[in-house]
Write an enzyme that holds these catalytic residues in place. Structure first.
Site, short mmCIF file in Angstrom:
data_model
loop_
_atom_site.label_atom_id
_atom_site.label_comp_id
_atom_site.label_asym_id
_atom_site.label_seq_id
_atom_site.Cartn_x
_atom_site.Cartn_y
_atom_site.Cartn_z
N HIS A 56 0.86 -1.19 0.00
CA HIS A 56 0.00 0.00 0.00
C HIS A 56 0.89 1.24 0.00
O HIS A 56 2.03 1.20 0.48
CB HIS A 56 -0.91 0.01 1.22
CG HIS A 56 -2.00 -1.00 1.17
ND1 HIS A 56 -3.09 -0.94 1.99
CD2 HIS A 56 -2.17 -2.12 0.41
CE1 HIS A 56 -3.90 -1.96 1.74
NE2 HIS A 56 -3.35 -2.69 0.78
N GLU A 58 1.00 3.93 1.77
CA GLU A 58 1.50 4.38 3.07
C GLU A 58 2.70 3.54 3.52
O GLU A 58 3.69 4.08 4.01
CB GLU A 58 0.41 4.29 4.15
CG GLU A 58 -0.82 5.12 3.87
CD GLU A 58 -1.92 4.34 3.16
OE1 GLU A 58 -3.10 4.61 3.45
OE2 GLU A 58 -1.61 3.47 2.32
N CYS A 86 -6.05 1.87 5.98
CA CYS A 86 -6.71 0.65 6.42
C CYS A 86 -6.07 0.22 7.74
O CYS A 86 -5.10 0.84 8.21
CB CYS A 86 -6.56 -0.44 5.36
SG CYS A 86 -4.84 -1.03 5.16
N CYS A 89 -2.26 -0.49 7.41
CA CYS A 89 -1.45 0.73 7.31
C CYS A 89 -1.46 1.52 8.61
O CYS A 89 -0.43 2.04 9.02
CB CYS A 89 -1.93 1.58 6.14
SG CYS A 89 -1.62 0.80 4.54
#
Length: 169
Positions: A56, A58, A86, A89
């Site tokens: 992801h 991040e 999420c 993360c």
């Protein structure tokens, strides 16, 4: 003490990374890590291309920043992301000891900074990241909405084409 910021400027940098992710066929999410007014980490969503569920934006930005400064702890930074993090993360953000998180669009399905749950507000955890939402929310949401509308349209066209082929036989 947290680093000085210009939230809109840095969110626009994250949006550029989100556009790169979209151009690569990924969900358009981008993130930057900022310290003392300088971007020290960048990430564009890429779990599909990397075959990595943890890729992801991040997390990639955190990895980039940590490698650059030589420390997995990032207490004096601000992480900007175009989408609310999420749970995975948010957990990484907490473990990195990020001081501040700024995100654009809220995520009503998997958001872990207030939309579904708020991991940053769990009092029993030993670190608390301050979170701010809504910076360039309209632009961030529009990019995601257009991406998913395009995906739905493509899927509808594929279904119609498959149906047409079957009907012709």
């Amino acid at each position: 003490m947290l680093c000085p910021t210009n939230d809109e400027y840095f969110m626009r940098q994250a949006l550029l990374l989100a556009e790169e992710a979209q151009a690569a066929g990924e969900v358009p999410v981008g993130a930057v890590v900022v310290c003392e007014g300088e971007i020290i980490g960048r990430g564009a969503n890429s779990p599909i291309a990397r075959h990595d569920p943890s890729a992801h934006a991040e997390i990639l930005a955190l990895r980039d920043a940590a490698e650059r400064i030589g420390n997995y702890r990032l207490p004096d930074v601000t992480l900007y992301a175009t989408l609310e993090p999420c749970a995975m993360c948010a957990g990484a953000i907490l473990h990195a000891r990020v001081g501040r998180m700024v995100f654009g669009a809220s995520d009503p399905k998997t958001g872990a900074a207030g939309s579904v749950i708020d991991l940053f507000a769990v009092s029993r955890l030993n670190h608390h990241t301050s979170a701010q939402s809504g910076i360039l929310a309209t632009e961030c949401s529009a990019l995601l909405s257009a991406f998913f509308a395009g995906r739905r349209k493509l899927q509808t066209n594929k279904t119609r084409t498959a149906h047409d082929i079957t009907a012709d036989n």
